[in-house]
Design an enzyme around this catalytic site. Structure first.
Site, PDB file in Angstrom:
ATOM      1  N   ARG A   1      15.578  -4.335  13.305  1.00 57.00           N
ATOM      2  CA  ARG A   1      14.498  -4.969  12.534  1.00 57.00           C
ATOM      3  C   ARG A   1      14.206  -4.088  11.316  1.00 57.00           C
ATOM      4  O   ARG A   1      14.599  -2.899  11.308  1.00 57.00           O
ATOM      5  CB  ARG A   1      13.246  -5.165  13.385  1.00 57.00           C
ATOM      6  CG  ARG A   1      12.715  -3.874  13.955  1.00 57.00           C
ATOM      7  CD  ARG A   1      11.549  -4.130  14.887  1.00 57.00           C
ATOM      8  NE  ARG A   1      11.189  -2.890  15.577  1.00 57.00           N
ATOM      9  CZ  ARG A   1      10.303  -2.795  16.533  1.00 57.00           C
ATOM     10  NH1 ARG A   1       9.680  -3.868  16.979  1.00 57.00           N
ATOM     11  NH2 ARG A   1      10.025  -1.641  17.090  1.00 57.00           N
ATOM     12  N   ARG A  26      12.388 -11.044  28.037  1.00 57.34           N
ATOM     13  CA  ARG A  26      11.408 -10.425  27.137  1.00 57.34           C
ATOM     14  C   ARG A  26      10.828 -11.448  26.162  1.00 57.34           C
ATOM     15  O   ARG A  26      11.470 -12.448  25.854  1.00 57.34           O
ATOM     16  CB  ARG A  26      12.078  -9.348  26.266  1.00 57.34           C
ATOM     17  CG  ARG A  26      12.670  -8.198  26.991  1.00 57.34           C
ATOM     18  CD  ARG A  26      13.384  -7.308  25.970  1.00 57.34           C
ATOM     19  NE  ARG A  26      14.393  -6.491  26.582  1.00 57.34           N
ATOM     20  CZ  ARG A  26      14.221  -5.179  26.852  1.00 57.34           C
ATOM     21  NH1 ARG A  26      13.090  -4.584  26.538  1.00 57.34           N
ATOM     22  NH2 ARG A  26      15.183  -4.490  27.421  1.00 57.34           N
ATOM     23  N   SER A  55     -15.665  -9.533 -20.077  1.00 62.45           N
ATOM     24  CA  SER A  55     -15.141  -8.718 -18.989  1.00 62.45           C
ATOM     25  C   SER A  55     -15.880  -9.137 -17.722  1.00 62.45           C
ATOM     26  O   SER A  55     -17.107  -9.040 -17.661  1.00 62.45           O
ATOM     27  CB  SER A  55     -15.352  -7.237 -19.281  1.00 62.45           C
ATOM     28  OG  SER A  55     -14.867  -6.470 -18.207  1.00 62.45           O
ATOM     29  N   MET A  83       2.832  -8.458  25.031  1.00 59.27           N
ATOM     30  CA  MET A  83       3.272  -9.504  25.968  1.00 59.27           C
ATOM     31  C   MET A  83       4.142  -8.886  27.062  1.00 59.27           C
ATOM     32  O   MET A  83       4.412  -7.688  27.061  1.00 59.27           O
ATOM     33  CB  MET A  83       3.983 -10.603  25.199  1.00 59.27           C
ATOM     34  CG  MET A  83       2.980 -11.467  24.423  1.00 59.27           C
ATOM     35  SD  MET A  83       3.750 -12.817  23.556  1.00 59.27           S
ATOM     36  CE  MET A  83       4.623 -11.971  22.272  1.00 59.27           C
ATOM     37  N   HIS A 122     -23.154   2.354  -4.060  1.00 62.63           N
ATOM     38  CA  HIS A 122     -23.133   3.463  -5.011  1.00 62.63           C
ATOM     39  C   HIS A 122     -22.122   4.523  -4.604  1.00 62.63           C
ATOM     40  O   HIS A 122     -21.285   4.957  -5.399  1.00 62.63           O
ATOM     41  CB  HIS A 122     -24.548   4.056  -5.104  1.00 62.63           C
ATOM     42  CG  HIS A 122     -24.632   5.234  -6.019  1.00 62.63           C
ATOM     43  ND1 HIS A 122     -24.576   6.524  -5.572  1.00 62.63           N
ATOM     44  CD2 HIS A 122     -24.732   5.300  -7.368  1.00 62.63           C
ATOM     45  CE1 HIS A 122     -24.662   7.348  -6.600  1.00 62.63           C
ATOM     46  NE2 HIS A 122     -24.754   6.628  -7.712  1.00 62.63           N
ATOM     47  N   TYR A 170      -6.375  -8.319 -19.047  1.00 64.01           N
ATOM     48  CA  TYR A 170      -6.221  -7.014 -18.397  1.00 64.01           C
ATOM     49  C   TYR A 170      -7.150  -6.895 -17.195  1.00 64.01           C
ATOM     50  O   TYR A 170      -8.102  -7.656 -17.057  1.00 64.01           O
ATOM     51  CB  TYR A 170      -6.486  -5.868 -19.385  1.00 64.01           C
ATOM     52  CG  TYR A 170      -7.927  -5.758 -19.813  1.00 64.01           C
ATOM     53  CD1 TYR A 170      -8.858  -5.029 -19.058  1.00 64.01           C
ATOM     54  CD2 TYR A 170      -8.380  -6.393 -20.970  1.00 64.01           C
ATOM     55  CE1 TYR A 170     -10.192  -4.947 -19.444  1.00 64.01           C
ATOM     56  CE2 TYR A 170      -9.700  -6.317 -21.357  1.00 64.01           C
ATOM     57  CZ  TYR A 170     -10.615  -5.587 -20.584  1.00 64.01           C
ATOM     58  OH  TYR A 170     -11.921  -5.513 -20.949  1.00 64.01           O
ATOM     59  N   CYS A 191     -13.653  -5.881 -14.768  1.00 63.27           N
ATOM     60  CA  CYS A 191     -13.942  -4.464 -14.573  1.00 63.27           C
ATOM     61  C   CYS A 191     -14.689  -4.223 -13.283  1.00 63.27           C
ATOM     62  O   CYS A 191     -15.239  -3.166 -13.071  1.00 63.27           O
ATOM     63  CB  CYS A 191     -14.704  -3.891 -15.772  1.00 63.27           C
ATOM     64  SG  CYS A 191     -16.319  -4.626 -16.013  1.00 63.27           S
ATOM     65  N   GLY A 218       4.071  -4.466  22.763  1.00 59.30           N
ATOM     66  CA  GLY A 218       3.313  -4.161  23.976  1.00 59.30           C
ATOM     67  C   GLY A 218       2.272  -5.188  24.337  1.00 59.30           C
ATOM     68  O   GLY A 218       1.546  -5.030  25.311  1.00 59.30           O
ATOM     69  N   LYS A 261      13.108 -10.796  17.264  1.00 57.34           N
ATOM     70  CA  LYS A 261      14.105 -10.129  18.087  1.00 57.34           C
ATOM     71  C   LYS A 261      15.322 -11.036  18.291  1.00 57.34           C
ATOM     72  O   LYS A 261      16.464 -10.618  18.067  1.00 57.34           O
ATOM     73  CB  LYS A 261      13.469  -9.781  19.425  1.00 57.34           C
ATOM     74  CG  LYS A 261      14.314  -8.882  20.317  1.00 57.34           C
ATOM     75  CD  LYS A 261      13.612  -8.753  21.689  1.00 57.34           C
ATOM     76  CE  LYS A 261      14.314  -7.725  22.558  1.00 57.34           C
ATOM     77  NZ  LYS A 261      14.002  -6.342  22.118  1.00 57.34           N
TER      78      LYS A 261
END
Lengths: 901, 901
Positions: free
Chosen positions: B363, B96, B791, B107, B481, B878, B858, B105, B26
Site C-alpha cells: 500500500r 481478514r 480584502s 475490524m 487573540h 491573493y 487576510c 485494528g 488490501k
C-alpha cells in the site's frame, strides 16, 4: 426662452398646484387659487430653477430674469391698479421664500418693499394714516437692514449683536425716554425720527445707505431669499427633515395687503375642518385691525372665526361671522371651494383690507392622529375621496395617538425638558422616579405611580417594569430588552438616554448640572423620546368607541394581502392583540415564562444540574408550568395559529449576577454560594449575543427542547379534547445550518408523535425556524428542507448583518445619523439594501425548495410601516408585531398594496 | 449473474488496484501484485457489495455467494497445491477485513482457519512440527471463540471479562503450574491439553461447541468480519476519520503462509524508501522464524532489512540481505517493480516460508513532512512522476514539520498526556509553567524557558507571550487573540484547553485530579493540541538548507495563479515572511504598535481626552512612532505592496481593567483612578465584538484615521525620497456601508494629498477596505465605488455570518463536530456553503462595479489549504496569512490549480 417667472392673481395664472417642484408650495397654491377665481393679491413666483442657477453660477441670475421680472411686475401693477415706486399710487410688495416642502421660519422675508422717501407721501395721502405708513416704513428698514444689507456686507455679528438688535435698541431708548410701554404708543413724529436714526445707524454700521430706489429694494430682497436657502438654519433644518440641498427655493413677490387699516380690516388663519378633532367644522381664529404676524406671534389673543367655534372661554368674543358677515360668507364659500377642489383639509391665511377679502395662502393642513382618522373616513363617507385615498391619508404611526395615553401637548409645551432618548415605547406617562425593580413593585403596591429608571433592564427587572407607568433607561437601543418588553405591553418607554447618570447609592440621577431624586416626578413622551421634569397631564384616547377608527381598520383589512400577527407571551397579551385585530401569534417567547417564583427555582436547578438525570428532573418540574402557559395562550387564540419559540436566551440570564442575590438563591436551593458563583463564571461570555443560546442550547441539551415540545403538544391535545381547534407552530431559534434544524426537528417530532399517540388526539403542528443568522438566509434553500415555515428575526439579523450590538450601538449610532452615514435606525426600520437583501434571499431560496413555504417576520420591524411595506413587496405571508402595533401594521399593509403601481 | 468474489494469486487475477471501492485497499492491491507476477499466497476477495447486501438484508448473503466462494476456494486450492479440510494435504486460510480506506485494528481477523481434529494430524505429518501446529490450533480456537462465537452468542461481557480473557487465564494458570515464563515454553503436550481445556471452557461459557467443520469455520469467519464493520470501535473510528458508513468492508480469504517454520522462514515489513527521511533507500525490518504480528507487536526486536539500513545500534545485527540473500534479492526486485508500477513509495509486508518469498500486502506508505517533500522532488527528478504529481504528493500542512520545531515523536509517545486543546500554533515546545505575562518576561530574562499558561490572553499580555516558548490557554478558539498572535510569530500554541483550572493565587493548575505548579515543566504539541507533563525533547528542522523544499516551492510558484502575501506587524515579521516567499503584506495591524512603553501612554492620553484639541495633541505624540513603524515595514518590503489597516480594536483594550494596574496608569498620567475607572466603565460594551471599533472609531474620531494616514504617507514619501519604490495600501476595517468608506476615504485622501504636496514626492497609494461585515459583502457593488481594493476579513465574517463569537464558541462547537452538525471548525477552514457564498457575492458584486478590483483575503483562512483552494476557485487575486503559513499557502495555491478540471 426659458420661463423663470410665473404670474398669479391677475386672471389666469401661469402656474398650477402640481408645479410645486418649480414654484414651491406657496407659489403653486397661490397660482391654483387664482385659477379657481379666489381673490389673491397679484404677484409672481421666481422659480426654483433660478435658485439652482444662482448657486451654480456664483450667485448670479440668468440673463432673461430681469426682463421677465419687470414684465410680471407690470402685470401685477395692472391687476392691483397701482404702480411700483409710483409717487401717486404706489404699489407695495412682499418678497418671500417658498420651497417645495414647507420650511417655516428657516428663510428670509422682506415686507413693504417699495416704500421710500417719495412713495411714503403718496401712501399717506392715499390711506390717510401717516402712523400706519411710517410704522410700515420703520419695519421695512429694520427687516431690510437685517436680512439684506448686513448679510450682503458680509458682517457676521455675534448672536443678538446684529444690526436688527442695534435698531431695536434705538427704539427701546426712545420708548424709555418718552415713557412708552408698547410699540403702539409711538406717535407719527416718533416714528419719523426713528426712521432717520435708523438710516444713520445703518450707514454708520454697515457702511452703506438704506436704498431709496424701490427696484434696488426688490432685487436686494430676491437675493436675500435665495441666499437664505444656504443659511445655517436652513441647512440644519434640511438635514433634520431630509430635504435635499439641490431642491432650492422659489421666491414669491406679491402685492401687499393690510389687515391693520382699521375696523373693516382683519386678518386670520383657518382650517377647513378642525385639525384637533377632525370634525367637519370650519375652524379658525382672527384679529380685527391686525397683521398676519400678530395672529401667529400670539401677542394678542385672537377671536374664534365663527359662532360654532366658540367655547366656554371664548363665548363672549366676537367672531368674524358676526363682525364682518359679508367677508365671512365669502371666506366660507372659499373654504368649500378649496375642500372640494383639493379634496383635503386646507390650512389657509387670509387678510381683509377695508372689507375686501384676500387669500394669502392655502396648503394641506397638519392634523393629529384622531383628526386624521376622522377626516379620512368622513371624507370617504361624504364621497369627497375614495376609500383608497382615505387609507393613505393616515400615517400608520398616527394611530399611536388613538392607542396610547399621550402627554397633553399644551402642558408638554410648558414643561422643562430634562433629556432626550430614543422613543422606544410610544405614548405618554408620568410617575415618581424609582431606581430598582423591587422598589417599583413596592411603591406601586402603596398606590404610587412610578417611572422605573435604570441603566439598562434585564429579565430580572420584569416585575418592576410591569409595575411602572413607564420605563427610562440610560443605555440600549430600539430593540434592547427594555424597549422590547415595554412595546409588547404598550407601555411608554424611552431608552438610550445617555445624559442620565444614575447613582444607586445616593438614590439620585444627575443630568448635566441638574440632580433629581428618587420620588421626584418625571414625565415621558415615549413617542418623541423627551423626558420632562414634573407631572405632565396625560390625555386618554378611547380607541374602542372610535367608530371612524374601526371603519378605517375594516377598510385596511379588505385591501391588505399581508397577514398581521402579534408577538405575545401571555393569554392577556394574546387577548389584547385579538382586540387589535391580530390574526395569530407570530412569536411567543417562552423564556419570559421562567421567571415566576416557583419556576425560576426549577429553572435554576436545571442550569446547576451537572448531569442529564438531574437536568431532566428539574425540567420535569417545569413541564406542568409550561403546559399551563401554552394551554392558556392556545386557548386565548382559539382557532388562530400560535408560533411558540423554544428557549432562546443564554442560561446566565436566569442566574443572579450580584453577590447578595446569589446568596439568597444559594440558600433557596441548598447549595453553596461558591457553586452559584462558579456557574455564573462558567457561563460568562465575552459576546453573549454571539454565544451559547438559541438552538445551540437545544443541541447541547436536547432535553430542554423535548420538555418544551412535550408541554406544547400536551396542551394542544388537551384543548383538542375539549373541542378547540388549535394550530401550534414550534419555532427553533438561531438556526445557522440545516443540520441544526434537522437535529432539533427530530427531537420535537419524536416527542410530539409520542404525546399525540399517548393522548389519542389529532393535532396539526408545524416545526419551523427563525431566520435570524445571516448564514441561515444564505443557505435558506437547505434550511427549508427541514422547515415547515420561516419567520425572519430581523432584530438579530440586523445585529449580525451590520455587526451592531443592539445593546451597545446606541452609543455611536446617533453620530452616524448626524453624519448621514445611516439614514435611520436600522433596528427600527429595516435596512432594505443590506438586511433586506438577506431577507429577500431567504425568501427566494426558501421558496425555491418549497414553493408554498409559509414565511413571516417577527422582529420589531413587523410593526414599522416602511418595513411592513418591504415585507409586502418581497412576498411575505405575514408580519408579527407587539399587540399595540397591530393596527399600525394592518394600515401599513393596506398602504403597501395601494402604493403598488 | 453478479460477481461477488474476485480471485488472486493463481495466474491472472480478477481484480485490479483501481478497484479499491469494490475490493477494499488490501484486496485490490493483492490482485494487482498478482497481475504483476509478484508471488502472492492465493485467495479471493468477497466484495464490499456483499457487505452492503448483508446490512440491507438482515445479515444474510446473496444466493449466488456460496457457489462463488466455493469455486474461488477451489482455484485457490489448485494454485497452492493443497485442499481445504483435506486430511492429507490440508490448506489453511486467513479471513481478514479490507475496507476502501485502511482502518487498522478496527475490524476482526481469523487466522489458521481449516485446522480441526482431522487436518491437524496431516499438518503435523507434513511439517514435522507438532508444536508449531498445536500452537496454531490454540491460536485459532482463541481467536475464533472471541471474534466469532462470543459475538454470535450475543454475549456482551464487561471489558476484559470475555471468553478470550477466560482462555488466556487457563493458559496463564498452566504456565504458573509448570513454572513457565513465556508462551514459547509450552510444550506439545501442554498445548494439546490446553486445546481440550479451551474447547470445554467454550462450550461451558458460550453453550456451543468449537466447530470442527472447516467450512463452518470459514463462514463463521466471514460473518465475523462483516459484523465487525458495525462494531463500536469501527463506528467510532469512522466518525473520527470521516469514513461513510455505507462504504462497507470487503473480506479477504487467503492461503496461510508461515514465517515461523524454522530458520529458512522469516517475516518482515518494508518501505520502498525511508519514510522518516525520504531517502531513496529500501528500508525495513525483519525477524527470522517469526510471524508477522511479532514484528508489529514489538515483542522481539526486529533486525535491519539490509546492510545500508544498519545503524550504530544495529551494526551487529544480521540483515535479511546477509541471512537469506536469495529471498532478499527477489524482494529487492519486487520493491523496484512496485515503485515503478505504483510510482509512489510503498509499504509492504512479506513472509518467507522455508526459503520461498510471499508478498502479503502493498500500500502507499505513510511518511512525515520532510520525507514527503524529499520523495516528491526526488521522484520527479528521477522522472518517475510529473512535477504536477510531485506538487500534489505533499499535504500543505506537512510543511509545518519543515518550518517549526517539533516534539520528538519517540519521546512524545512515552510522555504523559495531561490534556488536549485546539492546535492553534503548530510545532512543539517545552518550558516551565508561568501564569502571568510579567513572570514570563522576568523568568526569560533569568535564562529560563517558559510556557505561558492563561485563561485567555489580551493585548496586555503580548510581552509575556513573546518571551514564552509556547502559549497555552483554557478558553478561546482558533482565531482567539492568543492563536492569532502566536501563529503570527510561528510560535507553538494551544488554546481552548477546557480541562485547565488555573488558580492564580495558589500559582497552580489543576487538571482533573492532577495539580501542576508554576515552574513545573510541560511540553506542547501545537500541531495536535496535546499537552504533556515534563520536558519532551524537540527536533529542529532546517528549512533553508533543504534543497528539495526550495525546489518544491519553486515549482509551486510556477503553477499557482493566486498571489501569497503575509500578515505582519513589524519589520522583523516582514523580513521573515519574505524569506518564506511572501509577495507583499496583506495585513498590518497598526494597533499592536500602540503597546510600546511610551506609545501606550500617548494612546491612553488620546482615549482619556474629552475634547478634540487634547485628542489631537495626544495623536501628535503618536505620529512619529507610527511613521517610524511604517517606515520600517515599507522599507523591509521594498517594492512589494503593503496593506496597512487603520485602528481596529475597541478603545477599552488599551486601558487596564484591574484596579492595581489602573492605579499605576493613573499615577503615570497624573489623573485620578476614578477617572480611569470611569472611562473603562463608559467604554464597557455587552458585545464588544459588535461594538464601537473598526471604522466606527474612525467615523467618531476622524483625527485618528487622519494621524495614521499622515504617518503612512509621510513614511512613504520619505522612502521615495531615499530612492525606494513603495506601495502603501490603506485599508479601512469593519466597513458595513458605502457611506462609511466614503467618509474615511475622504479623511485619508485629504491628508495624503496634503503630505504628498508638502513633501514634494510622488507616491502611489490605494485606499480600500476589509470586507468582514456581512452587509458589506451584500452591498459590495456600492462599497466598491469607494474602494481601490477589497480584502476579505473572514474571521469576522465567519463570526457574524454564523453568529459565533470566536472567544466563546469554543465552549460549544466541539459538541457540534461530535454531533456532525458542523463538519469542522469554520474559523479554521472556510465554510464554503455559507460564509464562502458571502465572499463569492462580495467578489461578484465588487467586480460588477469595478471589473479590475484587486481582491484578497487576510483572515486566518488565508493560510488554510482548503480555504486557499476556495479563494482560487472564486477568483481572488491573493491570500494573506501569517509568515509561517506562507509556504503552505504557496503549495495549496498550486494544488488548487492542479485540482481544476
Amino acid at each position: 426662452m426659458e420661463k423663470y417667472v410665473y404670474g398669479f392673481g391677475s386672471g389666469k395664472s401661469d402656474g398650477r398646484a402640481d408645479m410645486k417642484n418649480l414654484l414651491g408650495g406657496k407659489g403653486a397654491n397661490l397660482a391654483e387659487m387664482s385659477n379657481l377665481g379666489i381673490p389673491v393679491p397679484a404677484g409672481f413666483t421666481i422659480t426654483t430653477d433660478v435658485c439652482t442657477y444662482y448657486y451654480q453660477n456664483d450667485n448670479t441670475y440668468p440673463d432673461e430674469l430681469k426682463d421677465q421680472v419687470l414684465a410680471a411686475l407690470k402685470t401685477t401693477e395692472e391687476a392691483m391698479g397701482a404702480k411700483f415706486g409710483d409717487v401717486e399710487n404706489p404699489l407695495l410688495i412682499s418678497v418671500r421664500s417658498g420651497a417645495r416642502q414647507s420650511m417655516p421660519g428657516m428663510m428670509e422675508t422682506v415686507l413693504n418693499v417699495g416704500l421710500n422717501s417719495k412713495t411714503i407721501e403718496a401712501l399717506i395721502k392715499k390711506t390717510d394714516n401717516a402712523r400706519f405708513v411710517y410704522d410700515a416704513y420703520r419695519r421695512l428698514i429694520t427687516m431690510y437692514a437685517d436680512v439684506v444689507m448686513e448679510k450682503a456686507a458680509g458682517v457676521d455679528p455675534e448672536e443678538g449683536k446684529g444690526i436688527r438688535f442695534q435698531l431695536e435698541e434705538i427704539m427701546e431708548e426712545m420708548k424709555t425716554e418718552k415713557g412708552y410701554t408698547n410699540d403702539s404708543d409711538l406717535e407719527v413724529d416718533d416714528l419719523k425720527k426713528l426712521v432717520q436714526l435708523f438710516k444713520s445707524k445703518i450707514e454708520e454700521t454697515l457702511g452703506k445707505k438704506f436704498p431709496d430706489d424701490p427696484y434696488d429694494q426688490l432685487w436686494g430682497g430676491i437675493s436675500a431669499v435665495f441666499s437664505s436657502w444656504n443659511g445655517k438654519r436652513a441647512i440644519a433644518y434640511r438635514r433634520i427633515e431630509g430635504i435635499p440641498d439641490e431642491w432650492g427655493t422659489a421666491v414669491n413677490v406679491q402685492s401687499m395687503v393690510y389687515g391693520n387699516m382699521g375696523d373693516s380690516s382683519a386678518t386670520g388663519v383657518a382650517f377647513t375642518r378642525n385639525p384637533a378633532t377632525g370634525e367637519n367644522l370650519f375652524y379658525g381664529e382672527w384679529l380685527i385691525n391686525a397683521q398676519g404676524e400678530d395672529v401667529v406671534a400670539g401677542i394678542r389673543t385672537p377671536n374664534p372665526l365663527n359662532i360654532k367655534n366658540k367655547t366656554e372661554e371664548t363665548k363672549d368674543s366676537v367672531s368674524l361671522e358676526e363682525a364682518i358677515p359679508d367677508a365671512y360668507t365669502q371666506l366660507f364659500e372659499i373654504r368649500n371651494k378649496l375642500e372640494s377642489h383639493y379634496k383635503d383639509m386646507q390650512d389657509v391665511e387670509f387678510t381683509i383690507q377695508e372689507g375686501r377679502l384676500w387669500m394669502l395662502q392655502t396648503r394641506t393642513g397638519k392634523r393629529n392622529g384622531p383628526a386624521a382618522v376622522k377626516m379620512a373616513v368622513d371624507m370617504a363617507d361624504e364621497g369627497l375621496i375614495h376609500i383608497k385615498t382615505a387609507l393613505s391619508r393616515v400615517k400608520p404611526s398616527q394611530l399611536d395617538e388613538l392607542l396610547h395615553d399621550m402627554l397633553d401637548p399644551n402642558e408638554e409645551k410648558k414643561s422643562k425638558e430634562l433629556a432626550k432618548g430614543l422613543p422606544a415605547g410610544p405614548g405618554g406617562a408620568s410617575g415618581q422616579i424609582v431606581l430598582t425593580a423591587d422598589d417599583a413593585e413596592a411603591w406601586k403596591k402603596d398606590g404610587k405611580k412610578v417611572v422605573l429608571v435604570r441603566n439598562e433592564t434585564s429579565p430580572e427587572d420584569v416585575h418592576g417594569m410591569h409595575a411602572a407607568e413607564a420605563i427610562l433607561t440610560a443605555t440600549g437601543g430600539m430593540t434592547s430588552h427594555a424597549a422590547l418588553v415595554a412595546r409588547g405591553w404598550g407601555k411608554c418607554c424611552i431608552v438610550g438616554c445617555g445624559a442620565l447618570n444614575i447613582d444607586l447609592k445616593k438614590k439620585e440621577i444627575s443630568i448635566g448640572d441638574l440632580t433629581v431624586k428618587e420620588g421626584d416626578w418625571i414625565s415621558l413622551n415615549g413617542s418623541s423620546g423627551r423626558v420632562y421634569l414634573g407631572d405632565v397631564k396625560t390625555i386618554k384616547p378611547n380607541m374602542k368607541k372610535n367608530k371612524e377608527y374601526s371603519q378605517l381598520m375594516e377598510w385596511a383589512d379588505t385591501y391588505r394581502r399581508l397577514g398581521v400577527r402579534t408577538n405575545a407571551d401571555s393569554p392577556a397579551d394574546a387577548q389584547q392583540a385579538i382586540e387589535f385585530g391580530a390574526e395569530g401569534i407570530g412569536l411567543t417567547r417562552t423564556e419570559h415564562m421562567f421567571f415566576g417564583d416557583d419556576r425560576i427555582v426549577a429553572m435554576r436547578k436545571m442550569i446547576l444540574a451537572d448531569n442529564l438525570e438531574d437536568r431532566e428532573k428539574a425540567l420535569g418540574e417545569l413541564l406542568p408550568y409550561q403546559r399551563e402557559d401554552f394551554y392558556g395562550i392556545l386557548k386565548a387564540m382559539k382557532d388562530k395559529p400560535v408560533t411558540i419559540r423554544t428557549l432562546d436566551p443564554p442560561l446566565h440570564e436566569f442566574l443572579p449576577h450580584e453577590e447578595d442575590a446569589q446568596k439568597i438563591v444559594a440558600e433557596q436551593m441548598g447549595v453553596s454560594v461558591d457553586e452559584i458563583r462558579q456557574k455564573v463564571e462558567n457561563l460568562h461570555e465575552f459576546n453573549p449575543m454571539l454565544g451559547h443560546r438559541g438552538c445551540r442550547l437545544g443541541v447541547t441539551y436536547p432535553e430542554i427542547t423535548r420538555m418544551q415540545a412535550q408541554a406544547i403538544i400536551e396542551a394542544a391535545c388537551q384543548l383538542t379534547k375539549e373541542g378547540y381547534k388549535v394550530y401550534p407552530e414550534i419555532m427553533i431559534p438561531l438556526i445557522g445550518t440545516r443540520a441544526e434544524l434537522a437535529h432539533q426537528r427530530k427531537v420535537v417530532v419524536e416527542i410530539a408523535e409520542k404525546v399525540i399517540k399517548d393522548m389519542g388526539q389529532k393535532v396539526n403542528y408545524l416545526v419551523g425556524t427563525m431566520i435570524e443568522i445571516p448564514r441561515a438566509a444564505i443557505t435558506a434553500d437547505q434550511v427549508a428542507e427541514e422547515a415547515d415555515f420561516f419567520s425572519f428575526g430581523t432584530n438579530d439579523l440586523t445585529q449580525m448583518a451590520f455587526g451592531y450590538s443592539r445593546d451597545d450601538a446606541a452609543k455611536f449610532l446617533p453620530e452616524f445619523y448626524d453624519k448621514k452615514i445611516l439614514p435611520e435606525d436600522p433596528f427600527q426600520s429595516i435596512d432594505r439594501e443590506g438586511v433586506g437583501q438577506l431577507v429577500k434571499m431567504g425568501v427566494e431560496k426558501g421558496r425555491a425548495t418549497k414553493p408554498d413555504l409559509k414565511i413571516g417576520i417577527c422582529g420589531e420591524h413587523g410593526g414599522d410601516p416602511s418595513s411592513v411595506e418591504f415585507c409586502h413587496q418581497i412576498g411575505l405571508d405575514y408580519v408579527s408585531c407587539s399587540p399595540y402595533r397591530v393596527p399600525i401594521a394592518r394600515l401599513a399593509a393596506a398602504q403597501a398594496v395601494l402604493s403598488e403601481k
